[in-house]
Design a protein around this motif. Structure first.
Motif, short mmCIF file in Angstrom:
data_model
loop_
_atom_site.label_atom_id
_atom_site.label_comp_id
_atom_site.label_asym_id
_atom_site.label_seq_id
_atom_site.Cartn_x
_atom_site.Cartn_y
_atom_site.Cartn_z
N LEU A 123 50.79 38.43 51.16
CA LEU A 123 51.69 38.98 52.19
C LEU A 123 50.88 39.11 53.48
CD1 LEU A 123 54.41 40.37 52.93
CD2 LEU A 123 53.39 42.51 52.13
N GLY A 126 54.73 38.75 56.67
CA GLY A 126 55.97 39.06 55.94
C GLY A 126 57.12 38.14 56.28
N ASP A 151 47.72 41.82 49.86
CA ASP A 151 48.42 42.29 51.07
C ASP A 151 47.37 42.35 52.18
OD1 ASP A 151 49.90 43.60 53.01
OD2 ASP A 151 49.74 45.57 52.03
N PRO A 153 47.06 44.10 55.24
CA PRO A 153 47.85 45.16 55.87
C PRO A 153 47.89 45.10 57.40
CG PRO A 153 45.89 46.06 54.78
CD PRO A 153 45.92 44.60 54.46
N ARG A 158 53.90 44.44 55.01
CA ARG A 158 54.42 45.56 54.21
C ARG A 158 55.38 46.40 55.04
NH1 ARG A 158 53.12 48.82 49.66
NH2 ARG A 158 51.29 47.57 49.14
N VAL A 168 57.31 47.07 48.05
CA VAL A 168 56.23 46.07 48.03
C VAL A 168 55.20 46.52 47.00
CG1 VAL A 168 54.34 45.07 49.35
CG2 VAL A 168 56.58 45.41 50.43
N ALA A 170 51.46 45.26 45.65
CA ALA A 170 50.35 44.33 45.89
C ALA A 170 49.15 44.80 45.08
CB ALA A 170 50.01 44.26 47.36
N ALA A 173 43.95 44.34 48.75
CA ALA A 173 44.08 44.08 50.19
C ALA A 173 42.98 43.13 50.63
CB ALA A 173 43.98 45.37 50.96
#
Ligand code: PRP
Ligand code: HPA
Length: 173
Positions: A123, A126, A151, A153, A158, A168, A170, A173
């Protein structure tokens, strides 16, 4: 020593462009233990939930989503880049950093009321997942969750998906 999913993921500098640190999950997929841990952890939050179909986003979401669907004993539905699916499709455009991309799903792949889990490797902004959600919802399906291995971030994915009312999940990260 207990290993984490993240330990199996390799980062490659300057791919596909200079300055990008690319998270390469092929090393995770290639390791029997890593792959099993990833699949088990991806589906763990949905134990006991009713899921009718797993929807995978091209391309690495096919590998993960196929394994998750098998484990959950559900069908699998691919969301593909424009022009790859042979039957009648519905399409959804989304923004890239420069320009636009389009993803598609067969127009009979999901039935109204079906509950789906969306799966992909990563992700970032997105945009891809939001377009995938939109395709599922346009077919009348309910998106129960969106599960990713990674993810990023800082790229806001997210926030975008949660802002659209979606959960979500995940693994790292
Ligand atoms: C990557 C990744 C996700 C998407 C995430 O796929 O596998 O599908 O980008 O980015 P986003 O959150 O900013 O939309 P990519 O578009 O590189 O396609 P590929 O898997 O076909 O190589
Ligand atoms: N890996 C795979 N796909 C991606 C990445 C990455 O690091 N960043 C954006 N999409």
């Amino acid at each position: 020593m207990s290993l984490n999913v993240k330990d199996y993921i390799r980062t490659i500098a300057d791919f596909p462009h200079e300055g990008i640190l690319f998270r390469d999950v092929t090393t995770l997929f290639a390791d029997a233990r890593g792959f099993r841990i990833a699949i088990d952890q991806l589906l763990a939050p949905y134990a006991g939930a009713r899921i009718d179909k797993v929807v995978g986003l091209e391309a690495r979401g096919f590998i993960l989503g196929g394994a998750v669907a098998h484990q959950l004993s559900t069908g699998f539905v691919p969301i593909r880049k424009k022009g790859k699916l042979p039957g009648a499709v519905i399409s959804q455009a989304y923004q890239l950093e420069y320009g636009e991309a389009v993803v598609e799903v067969h127009d009979d792949a999901l039935k109204p009321g079906e509950r789906v889990l969306i799966v992909d490797d990563l992700l970032a902004t997105g945009g891809t997942a939001a377009a995938g959600i939109s395709l599922c919802e346009r077919l009348g399906a309910k998106v129960v969750g969106c599960a990713f291995v990674i993810d990023l971030p800082d790229l806001g994915g997210r926030r975008l998906l949660e802002g659209l009312g979606h959960e979500v999940h995940a693994l790292c990260a």
